[in-house]
Design an enzyme around this catalytic site. Structure first.
Site, PDB file in Angstrom:
ATOM      1  N   HIS A  72       0.835  -1.216   0.000  1.00  0.00           N
ATOM      2  CA  HIS A  72       0.000   0.000   0.000  1.00  0.00           C
ATOM      3  C   HIS A  72       0.870   1.267   0.000  1.00  0.00           C
ATOM      4  CE1 HIS A  72      -3.856  -2.108   0.875  1.00  0.00           C
ATOM      5  NE2 HIS A  72      -3.045  -2.984   1.426  1.00  0.00           N
ATOM      6  N   ASN A 145     -10.321  -2.772   2.620  1.00  0.00           N
ATOM      7  CA  ASN A 145     -10.032  -2.785   1.181  1.00  0.00           C
ATOM      8  C   ASN A 145     -11.309  -2.556   0.387  1.00  0.00           C
ATOM      9  OD1 ASN A 145      -7.270  -3.278   1.319  1.00  0.00           O
ATOM     10  ND2 ASN A 145      -7.472  -5.502   1.161  1.00  0.00           N
ATOM     11  N   TYR A 359       1.005  -4.042  12.087  1.00  0.00           N
ATOM     12  CA  TYR A 359       0.916  -2.603  11.775  1.00  0.00           C
ATOM     13  C   TYR A 359       1.668  -1.765  12.798  1.00  0.00           C
ATOM     14  CZ  TYR A 359      -2.451  -3.831   8.172  1.00  0.00           C
ATOM     15  OH  TYR A 359      -3.036  -4.370   7.067  1.00  0.00           O
TER      16      TYR A 359
HETATM   17 FE1  HDE Z   1      -2.352  -4.755   5.482  1.00  0.00          FE
HETATM   18  N1  HDE Z   1      -0.548  -3.937   5.918  1.00  0.00           N
HETATM   19  N2  HDE Z   1      -1.702  -6.568   6.091  1.00  0.00           N
HETATM   20  N3  HDE Z   1      -4.138  -5.624   4.923  1.00  0.00           N
HETATM   21  N4  HDE Z   1      -3.042  -3.006   4.844  1.00  0.00           N
HETATM   22  C1  HDE Z   1      -0.201  -2.656   5.772  1.00  0.00           C
HETATM   23  O1  HDE Z   1       0.884  -1.402   7.424  1.00  0.00           O
HETATM   24  C2  HDE Z   1      -0.565  -6.778   6.781  1.00  0.00           C
HETATM   25  C3  HDE Z   1      -4.476  -6.932   5.109  1.00  0.00           C
HETATM   26  C4  HDE Z   1      -4.303  -2.690   4.427  1.00  0.00           C
HETATM   27  O2  HDE Z   1      -3.056   3.501   4.065  1.00  0.00           O
HETATM   28  C5  HDE Z   1       1.130  -2.319   6.392  1.00  0.00           C
HETATM   29  O3  HDE Z   1       1.160   0.777   7.912  1.00  0.00           O
HETATM   30  C6  HDE Z   1      -0.473  -8.158   7.195  1.00  0.00           C
HETATM   31  C7  HDE Z   1      -5.889  -7.109   4.937  1.00  0.00           C
HETATM   32  C8  HDE Z   1      -4.383  -1.306   4.060  1.00  0.00           C
HETATM   33  O4  HDE Z   1      -1.405   3.339   5.490  1.00  0.00           O
HETATM   34  C9  HDE Z   1       1.573  -3.653   6.993  1.00  0.00           C
HETATM   35  C10 HDE Z   1      -1.609  -8.764   6.704  1.00  0.00           C
HETATM   36  C11 HDE Z   1      -6.381  -5.873   4.641  1.00  0.00           C
HETATM   37  C12 HDE Z   1      -3.114  -0.797   4.295  1.00  0.00           C
HETATM   38  C13 HDE Z   1       0.418  -4.559   6.640  1.00  0.00           C
HETATM   39  C14 HDE Z   1      -2.373  -7.758   6.019  1.00  0.00           C
HETATM   40  C15 HDE Z   1      -5.266  -4.962   4.633  1.00  0.00           C
HETATM   41  C16 HDE Z   1      -2.306  -1.861   4.790  1.00  0.00           C
HETATM   42  C17 HDE Z   1       2.091  -1.599   5.498  1.00  0.00           C
HETATM   43  C18 HDE Z   1      -2.021 -10.214   6.829  1.00  0.00           C
HETATM   44  C19 HDE Z   1      -7.828  -5.481   4.338  1.00  0.00           C
HETATM   45  C20 HDE Z   1      -2.649   0.622   4.046  1.00  0.00           C
HETATM   46  C21 HDE Z   1       2.136  -0.178   5.991  1.00  0.00           C
HETATM   47  C22 HDE Z   1      -2.154 -10.658   8.178  1.00  0.00           C
HETATM   48  C23 HDE Z   1      -8.740  -5.767   5.416  1.00  0.00           C
HETATM   49  C24 HDE Z   1      -2.821   1.498   5.246  1.00  0.00           C
HETATM   50  C25 HDE Z   1       1.357  -0.170   7.185  1.00  0.00           C
HETATM   51  C26 HDE Z   1      -2.395   2.897   4.915  1.00  0.00           C
HETATM   52  C27 HDE Z   1      -0.971  -1.716   5.179  1.00  0.00           C
HETATM   53  C28 HDE Z   1       0.399  -5.835   7.029  1.00  0.00           C
HETATM   54  C29 HDE Z   1      -3.582  -8.033   5.357  1.00  0.00           C
HETATM   55  C30 HDE Z   1      -5.439  -3.582   4.329  1.00  0.00           C
HETATM   56  C31 HDE Z   1       2.915  -4.186   6.525  1.00  0.00           C
HETATM   57  C32 HDE Z   1       0.653  -8.791   7.976  1.00  0.00           C
HETATM   58  C33 HDE Z   1      -6.670  -8.421   5.081  1.00  0.00           C
HETATM   59  C34 HDE Z   1      -5.599  -0.586   3.526  1.00  0.00           C
HETATM   60  O5  HDE Z   1       1.708  -3.569   8.379  1.00  0.00           O
END
Ligand code: HDE
Length: 682
Positions: A72, A145, A359
């Site tokens: 993202h 999402n 996060y």
């Molecule tokens: Fe994320 N995800 N994600 N994700 N995600 C990040 O956090 C992660 C997942 C989502 O505009 C990171 O601050 C793991 C689902 C959005 O700043 C990180 C897993 C959904 C955004 C991270 C998931 C999301 C992130 C990267 C599996 C929808 C952007 C930067 C367990 C429900 C937020 C940050 C923004 C961002 C990890 C799965 C949505 C790396 C480990 C499911 C919208 O922490």
């Protein structure tokens, strides 16, 4: 002849330095007298180490970038307000949902997942939809999402998923694209991804605008009311403009025409006072209903169709302010699924549980300090206080002696500091028993029924888009065994889907895989289709109007006024961008034809004098303008004179193509039926 005197400050002949605004200072407040030249020994001599002005400026510049988000990375953001429209204190004690008309400030960041921060806006990808509610009980981050399901069921697979979709490890490409070997290799070996993959192959993954996307919390969460009673809840955002998507050829061409297509659209809409809006809806259900479903509500690869549990709209979000600074707000925004307020709780969804760690952890490496919560965009807007202290970049100056708890300093008449309260966040009690295991629950074992339901919920045209997207992506896969393995899954989802994709690729259909669970024929859900729920409106739609010298101003004004009156906007394009003499006045166009292709618009019109139209009919930019609009199933309005451009492009009057006077009506739609005659879809 002697010229003007040479200015030793700006280096320009005869120009003097512009002065105005506040006094420019160093970061330590020292006023600066010259911001153009470094300190030299002699006018052509070496620069001196003593030049602290130069060193401070370059030092700061060298460190302007921070690590981009690992996923993202590319995002567009806005501020706004959430208003509760239907309070539900019976379901949750969350204060933001407790009173009709109660406002809560929000900050929202939309993003693509796979590409880097500088990548394009319109690849085929899931879009992030992250909302930070600054409630009076602290920040609630709903980090969702635009697709309601996710690729994997367990957090432990996330690094593998992301490694597979990002640039391949050895070659460093492709950027922001899933159409390559490693992604499809992963998919083919992880059938739990198939449901999200079929959404990603649908038009949902190429949204027309960030303002026209649905948003989903994805996981099942819990509501907890004042009596401690719990229910399950899924969160939904519904765009007021309806869900609209691009078509694939258009989104690919947009990657050349405007890398910032979505970011610009969001910024311009807000700047124009055309505020994006979403309804906030909840799907609430109890354990009994959850137990009756043929899938597990803790499995993030499943939806609960709204025909099974209806949506209840409880609020509205309006985005009404652009960020003042991209870095300070968008780049430094830190969303945490673990930011949750009293009245809302996590479920045992194993993906959500993993996110609760990731996060917080990531913010430390991105923002460099445990005090990232003090950055204005992240800081709560309600008072906050605890005994956590110090750390890098501490900006707060706590007073008093008490930095531990319990303490009895109150007995000495001093401020004892903050204390926990019964009103604070409390986890809903839940019975848990079982062995300690690394295991996937059998109830998570059906990977085909919901993708089948999705496929069968689409219109014919949407199905053709999905099958063609699979063909496009798999055509970029070089490993035959990977392609074959994907096909062996697709035919289990639906025989027709598998056969069409194999035919589109020109390969044999392999034997189907044997699923762990025989897929079910779940009832299709109309709510899943974008086309079935299309809103016929001009609101949020942008019309590109091609004019040239001598065009009729009265006609241009009439068309513009009618479209604006219905909430649309008109962008005027001409062969040259300077002021244009028209019949009845002058106009300064918004863009030049070569830089304003029709992919940028929802519909196009042409109001031209015959001689200008004849000239344009020999210009490939004008032919491309109408050909692409036609191929992208858009309405085209023309005058008599401009007919010559259309005939040169082989376009005849028909559905959506006709006199410009009809455009305010025809521009409300796309002409899906036109597509079968235009391209060979799978
Ligand atoms: Fe994320 N995800 N994600 N994700 N995600 C990040 O956090 C992660 C997942 C989502 O505009 C990171 O601050 C793991 C689902 C959005 O700043 C990180 C897993 C959904 C955004 C991270 C998931 C999301 C992130 C990267 C599996 C929808 C952007 C930067 C367990 C429900 C937020 C940050 C923004 C961002 C990890 C799965 C949505 C790396 C480990 C499911 C919208 O922490």
């Amino acid at each position: 002849m002697a010229g003007k005197p040479f200015d030793t400050i700006t280096g320009n002949a005869g120009e003097t330095q512009q002065r105005g605004g506040a006094v420019l200072t160093t970061n330590h407040g020292i006023p600066v007298s010259d911001n153009q030249n470094s300190l030299r020994a002699g006018d052509r001599g070496p620069t001196l180490l003593e030049d602290f002005l130069l060193r401070e400026k370059i030092f700061h510049f060298d460190h302007e970038r921070i690590p981009e988000r690992i996923v993202h990375a590319r995002g567009s953001a806005a501020h706004g307000v959430f208003t509760c429209t239907d309070p539900i204190p019976d379901l949750t004690r969350a204060s933001l949902l407790s009173e009709k008309g109660k406002d809560t400030p929000v900050f929202v960041r939309f993003s693509t997942v796979a590409g880097g921060a500088g990548s394009v806006d319109t690849p085929r990808d899931v879009r992030g939809f992250a909302v930070k509610f600054y409630t009076d009980q602290g920040n609630w981050d709903l980090v969702g999402n635009n697709i309601p399901v996710f690729f994997i069921q367990d957090a432990i697979k996330f690094p593998d998923l992301i490694h597979s979709v990002k640039m391949e490890a050895d070659r460093g490409y492709p950027q922001a694209a899933s159409a390559h070997d490693t992604f499809w290799d992963f998919v083919s070996l992880m059938p739990e991804s198939l449901h999200t993959v079929i959404w990603a192959m649908s038009d949902r993954a190429i949204p027309r605008s960030l303002r026209m996307m649905e948003g989903f919390g994805v996981h099942t969460f819990k509501f907890v009311n004042g009596k401690g009673e719990t229910s399950f809840v899924k969160f939904h955002w519904r765009p007021a403009l309806g869900t609209q998507s691009l078509i694939w050829d258009e989104s690919a061409k947009l990657q050349g025409a405007d890398n910032d297509y979505h970011r610009r659209d969001l910024h311009e809409a807000i700047a124009a006072g055309d505020y994006p809006e979403w309804d906030f809806a909840v799907q609430v259900f109890d354990q009994k209903l959850a137990d009756s479903l043929p899938y597990d509500v803790l499995d993030p690869t499943k939806i609960v169709p709204e025909e099974v549990v209806p949506l209840r709209v409880v609020g509205r979000m309006v985005l009404n302010r652009n960020p003042d600074n991209h870095f300070a707000e968008n780049e430094q925004a830190a969303f945490l699924p673990s930011n949750i307020v009293p009245g809302i709780d996590f479920s045992d969804d194993p993906l959500l549980q993993g996110r609760l760690f990731s996060y917080l952890d990531t913010q430390k490496s991105r923002l460099g300090t445990t005090n990232f919560h003090q950055i204005p965009v992240n800081a709560p807007k309600c008072p906050y206080a605890n005994m956590m202290r110090d750390g890098l970049m501490q900006t707060q100056v706590p007073k008093g002696r008490a930095n531990y708890e319990p303490n009895s300093l109150d007995q000495a008449g001093e401020d004892p500091g903050p204390r926990a309260s019964a009103e604070g966040f409390s986890t809903a009690p839940q019975d848990i028993a079982g062995e300690k295991l690394r295991i996937r629950a059998e109830s998570f074992g059906d990977h085909y029924s919901q993708p089948r339901m999705y496929w069968r919920s689409m219109t014919e045209n949407e199905q053709a888009h999905i099958a063609s997207a699979f063909v496009f992506e798999l055509s970029k896969v070089g490993l035959d065994h990977v392609r074959a393995r994907v096909l062996s899954h697709l035919r289990v989802i639906d025989g027709d889907l598998g056969a069409r994709v194999a035919k589109g690729l020109g390969v044999d259909l392999p034997e189907p895989v044997t699923p762990f669970r025989e897929p079910l024929d779940l009832a299709p859900s109309d709510a899943l289709s974008v086309q079935k729920n299309w809103k016929e409106t001009l609101k949020g739609r942008k019309i590109g109007l091609l004019i040239a010298e001598g065009s009729d101003k009265a006609g241009i004004d009439k068309l513009t006024d009618t479209i604006k009156a219905e909430g649309g906007s008109v962008f005027i394009i001409a062969p040259k961008v300077g002021p244009l003499k028209l019949k009845g006045g002058t106009i300064t166009p918004g863009g030049q034809l070569a830089g304003s292709p029709s992919v940028l618009f929802d519909a196009i019109a042409m109001i031209l004098m015959p001689d200008q139209a004849d000239q344009l009919a020999r210009d490939s930019a004008a032919i491309g303008f109408v050909m692409d609009a036609f191929a992208h199933l858009k309405a085209i309005g023309h005058c008599k004179g401009s007919g010559v451009i259309l005939s040169r492009a082989g376009i005849e009057d028909g559905e959506g193509v006709g006199p410009w006077e009809d455009l305010p009506e025809t521009a409300k739609r796309r002409y899906w039926a036109r597509e079968a005659s235009l391209r060979d879809l799978a």
